[in-house]
Design a protein around this motif. Structure first.
Motif, PDB file in Angstrom:
ATOM      1  N   GLU A  79       0.821  -1.202   0.000  1.00 28.87           N
ATOM      2  CA  GLU A  79       0.000   0.000   0.000  1.00 28.87           C
ATOM      3  C   GLU A  79       0.865   1.266   0.000  1.00 28.87           C
ATOM      4  O   GLU A  79       0.471   2.301  -0.541  1.00 28.87           O
ATOM      5  N   LEU A  80       2.039   1.157   0.650  1.00 25.04           N
ATOM      6  CA  LEU A  80       2.925   2.320   0.743  1.00 25.04           C
ATOM      7  C   LEU A  80       3.779   2.509  -0.497  1.00 25.04           C
ATOM      8  O   LEU A  80       4.474   3.524  -0.612  1.00 25.04           O
ATOM      9  N   GLN A  81       3.742   1.548  -1.415  1.00 28.56           N
ATOM     10  CA  GLN A  81       4.661   1.599  -2.556  1.00 28.56           C
ATOM     11  C   GLN A  81       4.509   2.883  -3.387  1.00 28.56           C
ATOM     12  O   GLN A  81       5.515   3.501  -3.750  1.00 28.56           O
ATOM     13  N   LYS A 139       6.946   8.146  -4.895  1.00 28.37           N
ATOM     14  CA  LYS A 139       6.844   9.599  -4.927  1.00 28.37           C
ATOM     15  C   LYS A 139       7.974  10.231  -4.115  1.00 28.37           C
ATOM     16  O   LYS A 139       8.575  11.233  -4.524  1.00 28.37           O
ATOM     17  N   LEU A 140       8.270   9.633  -2.950  1.00 23.03           N
ATOM     18  CA  LEU A 140       9.343  10.141  -2.089  1.00 23.03           C
ATOM     19  C   LEU A 140      10.690  10.058  -2.786  1.00 23.03           C
ATOM     20  O   LEU A 140      11.504  10.982  -2.715  1.00 23.03           O
ATOM     21  N   LYS A 141      10.938   8.969  -3.486  1.00 24.30           N
ATOM     22  CA  LYS A 141      12.198   8.797  -4.197  1.00 24.30           C
ATOM     23  C   LYS A 141      12.324   9.805  -5.341  1.00 24.30           C
ATOM     24  O   LYS A 141      13.412  10.329  -5.611  1.00 24.30           O
ATOM     25  N   ALA A 142      11.193  10.042  -6.000  1.00 22.45           N
ATOM     26  CA  ALA A 142      11.223  10.998  -7.111  1.00 22.45           C
ATOM     27  C   ALA A 142      11.510  12.409  -6.610  1.00 22.45           C
ATOM     28  O   ALA A 142      12.251  13.169  -7.251  1.00 22.45           O
ATOM     29  N   GLU A 143      10.941  12.782  -5.459  1.00 17.86           N
ATOM     30  CA  GLU A 143      11.151  14.110  -4.905  1.00 17.86           C
ATOM     31  C   GLU A 143      12.568  14.283  -4.367  1.00 17.86           C
ATOM     32  O   GLU A 143      13.151  15.359  -4.466  1.00 17.86           O
ATOM     33  N   ALA A 144      13.152  13.207  -3.779  1.00 10.80           N
ATOM     34  CA  ALA A 144      14.483  13.313  -3.179  1.00 10.80           C
ATOM     35  C   ALA A 144      15.592  13.223  -4.206  1.00 10.80           C
ATOM     36  O   ALA A 144      16.716  13.679  -3.954  1.00 10.80           O
ATOM     37  N   GLY A 145      15.320  12.622  -5.338  1.00 13.63           N
ATOM     38  CA  GLY A 145      16.327  12.490  -6.366  1.00 13.63           C
ATOM     39  C   GLY A 145      17.481  11.607  -5.926  1.00 13.63           C
ATOM     40  O   GLY A 145      17.272  10.467  -5.479  1.00 13.63           O
ATOM     41  N   ASP A 146      18.711  12.148  -6.003  1.00 14.47           N
ATOM     42  CA  ASP A 146      19.905  11.372  -5.659  1.00 14.47           C
ATOM     43  C   ASP A 146      20.289  11.491  -4.189  1.00 14.47           C
ATOM     44  O   ASP A 146      21.318  10.958  -3.769  1.00 14.47           O
ATOM     45  N   ASP A 147      19.503  12.209  -3.410  1.00 17.37           N
ATOM     46  CA  ASP A 147      19.804  12.379  -1.977  1.00 17.37           C
ATOM     47  C   ASP A 147      19.337  11.138  -1.212  1.00 17.37           C
ATOM     48  O   ASP A 147      18.200  11.055  -0.747  1.00 17.37           O
ATOM     49  N   GLN A 155      20.245   9.982   1.706  1.00 16.20           N
ATOM     50  CA  GLN A 155      19.963  10.189   3.118  1.00 16.20           C
ATOM     51  C   GLN A 155      18.544  10.712   3.317  1.00 16.20           C
ATOM     52  O   GLN A 155      17.834  10.298   4.235  1.00 16.20           O
ATOM     53  N   LYS A 156      18.122  11.634   2.445  1.00 18.33           N
ATOM     54  CA  LYS A 156      16.773  12.183   2.532  1.00 18.33           C
ATOM     55  C   LYS A 156      15.737  11.098   2.260  1.00 18.33           C
ATOM     56  O   LYS A 156      14.684  11.043   2.911  1.00 18.33           O
ATOM     57  N   VAL A 157      16.064  10.182   1.310  1.00 15.73           N
ATOM     58  CA  VAL A 157      15.155   9.071   1.014  1.00 15.73           C
ATOM     59  C   VAL A 157      14.998   8.171   2.233  1.00 15.73           C
ATOM     60  O   VAL A 157      13.885   7.801   2.612  1.00 15.73           O
ATOM     61  N   GLN A 158      16.123   7.850   2.862  1.00 19.78           N
ATOM     62  CA  GLN A 158      16.079   6.974   4.033  1.00 19.78           C
ATOM     63  C   GLN A 158      15.309   7.627   5.170  1.00 19.78           C
ATOM     64  O   GLN A 158      14.489   6.989   5.834  1.00 19.78           O
ATOM     65  N   GLN A 159      15.551   8.886   5.434  1.00 23.11           N
ATOM     66  CA  GLN A 159      14.844   9.594   6.501  1.00 23.11           C
ATOM     67  C   GLN A 159      13.345   9.666   6.214  1.00 23.11           C
ATOM     68  O   GLN A 159      12.512   9.484   7.114  1.00 23.11           O
ATOM     69  N   GLY A 160      13.019   9.904   4.967  1.00 27.37           N
ATOM     70  CA  GLY A 160      11.608   9.970   4.599  1.00 27.37           C
ATOM     71  C   GLY A 160      10.918   8.640   4.752  1.00 27.37           C
ATOM     72  O   GLY A 160       9.764   8.565   5.208  1.00 27.37           O
ATOM     73  N   MET A 161      11.603   7.572   4.366  1.00 27.58           N
ATOM     74  CA  MET A 161      11.022   6.234   4.491  1.00 27.58           C
ATOM     75  C   MET A 161      10.826   5.851   5.960  1.00 27.58           C
ATOM     76  O   MET A 161       9.793   5.280   6.325  1.00 27.58           O
ATOM     77  N   MET A 162      11.798   6.174   6.810  1.00 30.35           N
ATOM     78  CA  MET A 162      11.668   5.862   8.225  1.00 30.35           C
ATOM     79  C   MET A 162      10.484   6.604   8.834  1.00 30.35           C
ATOM     80  O   MET A 162       9.731   6.052   9.646  1.00 30.35           O
ATOM     81  N   ALA A 163      10.317   7.866   8.444  1.00 29.88           N
ATOM     82  CA  ALA A 163       9.172   8.642   8.936  1.00 29.88           C
ATOM     83  C   ALA A 163       7.860   8.042   8.436  1.00 29.88           C
ATOM     84  O   ALA A 163       6.865   7.992   9.174  1.00 29.88           O
ATOM     85  N   LEU A 164       7.872   7.577   7.190  1.00 34.31           N
ATOM     86  CA  LEU A 164       6.673   6.969   6.621  1.00 34.31           C
ATOM     87  C   LEU A 164       6.338   5.660   7.336  1.00 34.31           C
ATOM     88  O   LEU A 164       5.173   5.392   7.641  1.00 34.31           O
TER      89      LEU A 164
END
Length: 609
Positions: free
Chosen positions: A411-413, A418-426, A428-437
């Protein structure tokens, strides 16, 4: 299923794969032992086969010494014998030393072949790999060392005929100096001898001496498995502490100058026993429980004789007095229910003589359940399947959480993408966003690994049970599967019996390649279990997932077929559980689509229920 979840599952699966692969590579199934020429071995034993006997020491026990007596082959062959006949055992004991040295187990054969011989576990000193037990007295004071019975004392039968259940035999010997020695040997309906030694003093002076029991083995057994999961060698119980010593460790004992051999000694204050164990058979000396004694494990490198000894405290017998000592001697199969009965009758912790291993807290209950299922069902293969069902039922709450977590991850896929697309190559930001999610949605991405990790200790414990317990030896399932402790006997090499030639020898490279029916079913069951989910999008992950079932199929092909039956049942039940739980969470697994996808056809999206 997103890439992070796939990575977690791959790591857990790869870890289990690596553990089993390392185990298989470093500790492969042992090669068949080369048979030792019986004539040559026998001549060697005859030429050098002396036995170290104890003498009394001043510590109210006994200690080994270099006092040895040569066993003449002609004396052993010409000495009379007393037959042993019970429903479960047959053999004889020699009047030379009163040694129990010839014993066969009537209910066990060496193989499943029609012309297989009965298993033999005790052999006279004139034969290769001799093993025998004898009981005697060590002189202390008031009696000369030659005036007490030892290995070469020629006993007379003074009571009884054939040794059988409820029909003991009494041996007697007069030292000609006022001491009358007798030895009553009894046997029960399983594998236990009871030896009662008596000394009557008809002389004018007192004498002190100490009773002993010896179990001797000439050379290392020729049929060793040499497999790390199995202990072969000395087993001992010392006031509640169980210990094992492998055959190859005994030459490392500290040299005892007085004994003239390498020894390891333990003083028992209350309860204990000591002896030798093989894969399925065991011979153990058991002094009267609740009494003090000294147990000795000894290796005489000059004569290549291994010994265990139970040495009791010194006793004094005055004029007109009589002293006695009772020792039990177990020689037979390590059957769980028989050992348990002896334990209930007073042999301290006797069930521990079975090699349960480090994970005894798992292997003992697993075996007990398997044994009970087999008694109830009457088929060990079906009992293994029933045990698998029970294990899966106990682990179901964990599996349910895992599969529910997997469904939520689906369901979260879209949000993850979307999170990966917004973070791009960052990253660390992807990992932080996923943990928050994950935290917000209360999803544990590692939950999918837990059922796999839980299976690893259960897998090893069940493998231990199947390998070491005699109840699995020659236990039939159905059709060609007549020994669940052995690898699958079928093979693609002869198209499972359709072609008129045999299968490759067990343990050979050919046998590893041309696997049987059960390993093939194992690979298929693992493959189908994978197809409940789409293949990972990453090519490397796809390749690992694609090869995993077939690698395991060949790896486990040489394992005991009972273990493969368990793994097939486990995969089948897991497949069913996962399918039903995913359906209950609103997803219908696209099984056929994923299967087609593995053959190059694009799988359709998974429809909702």
């Amino acid at each position: 299923m997103d890439n992070d979840q796939n990575k977690n599952l791959i790591i857990a699966t790869a870890l289990s794969f690596v553990v089993i692969l390392v185990w298989f590579v470093l500790f492969p199934p042992p090669e068949p032992e080369t048979a030792i020429d019986a004539t040559t071995a026998s001549e060697s034993v005859i030429a050098e086969g002396t036995l170290s006997t104890p003498t009394a020491d001043v510590a109210n026990s006994v200690a080994p010494t270099t006092a040895s007596t040569e066993t003449e082959p002609t004396a052993l062959e010409t000495a009379g014998r007393v037959a042993i006949e019970t429903p479960r055992m047959s053999g004889s004991l020699s009047l030379l030393g009163g040694r129990i040295d010839q014993l066969s187990l009537n209910e066990y054969k060496t193989s499943l072949e029609d012309d297989a011989t009965i298993v033999e576990i005790l052999f006279p000193a004139t034969e290769a790999s001799a093993q025998y037990a004898l009981h005697g007295w060590a002189a202390d004071s008031g009696v000369d060392a030659t005036a007490v019975p030892g290995p070469n004392t020629l006993w007379q039968v003074s009571g009884g005929g054939t040794l059988s259940v409820d029909a003991p035999v009494t041996l007697s010997w007069d030292n000609g100096a006022g001491l009358l020695f007798s030895k009553e040997i009894a046997i029960d309906d399983h594998y236990m001898f009871t030896i009662t030694q008596t000394v009557e003093n008809t002389g004018a002076g007192a004498a002190t001496m100490a009773p002993y029991a010896i179990l001797a083995r000439h050379g290392v057994p020729t049929d060793l498995k040499n497999f790390f999961i199995l202990h072969e060698g000395v087993v001992a119980m010392t006031d509640g502490e169980y210990s094992e010593t492998d055959w190859d460790k005994m030459p490392d004992f500290e040299f005892n100058q007085r004994a003239g051999a390498r020894t390891e000694e333990r003083r028992i204050t209350e309860n204990g026993w000591i002896g030798f164990t093989d894969h399925y058979w065991m011979s153990v000396l058991i002094p009267t429980q609740g009494t003090a004694f000294k147990s000795v494990a000894k290796y005489d490198e000059r004569r290549d004789i291994y010994q265990t000894e139970a040495l009791s405290p010194i006793q004094s017998v005055g004029p007109g007095q009589t002293i006695t000592n009772t020792t039990q001697f177990f020689a037979g199969a390590k059957e769980w229910d028989v050992l348990k009965k002896y334990e209930e009758d007073g042999v301290y912790n006797f069930i521990d003589a079975i090699d349960w291993g480090w994970f005894a807290f798992l292997t003992k209950p697993i075996f007990w359940l398997l044994h009970q299922f087999n008694l109830l069902i009457g088929n060990m293969g079906i009992a293994i399947i029933a045990l698998t069902l029970l294990i899966k039922a106990l682990l179901f709450p964990l599996a349910y959480k895992s599969y529910v977590s997997m469904a939520k991850m689906k369901e979260l896929q879209p949000k993850m993408e979307k999170l990966k697309a917004e973070a791009g190559d960052d990253k660390q930001k992807v990992q932080q966003g996923m943990m928050a999610l994950y935290k917000k949605e209360k999803v544990n991405p590692a939950a999918g690994c837990l059922p796999i990790l839980m299976q690893i200790p259960i897998f090893f414990s069940l493998y231990k049970v199947i390998f070491v317990t005699i109840e699995l030896r020659h236990a039939p399932f159905f059709g060609p599967f007549q020994d669940l402790s052995a690898p699958d006997p079928t093979s693609i090499f002869n198209f499972y019996g359709l072609l008129p030639w045999g299968t490759p020898d067990a343990g050979s490279i050919m046998a590893l390649v041309f696997i049987g029916i059960l390993p093939l079913l194992l690979g298929i069951s693992m493959w189908l279990q994978q197809k409940l989910n789409p293949a990972p999008t990453d090519p490397t992950q796809q390749m690992i997932f694609a090869f995993m079932p077939w690698v395991f199929m060949f790896m486990l092909g040489s394992f005991a077929s009972g273990l493969v039956v368990y793994w097939i049942a486990n995969n089948t039940i897991t497949f069913t559980q996962q399918y039903l739980i995913m359906r209950s969470q609103g997803y219908k697994p696209n099984l056929m689509g994923n299967i087609k996808g593995s053959f190059g056809k694009k799988a359709k999206a998974e429809p909702k229920k």
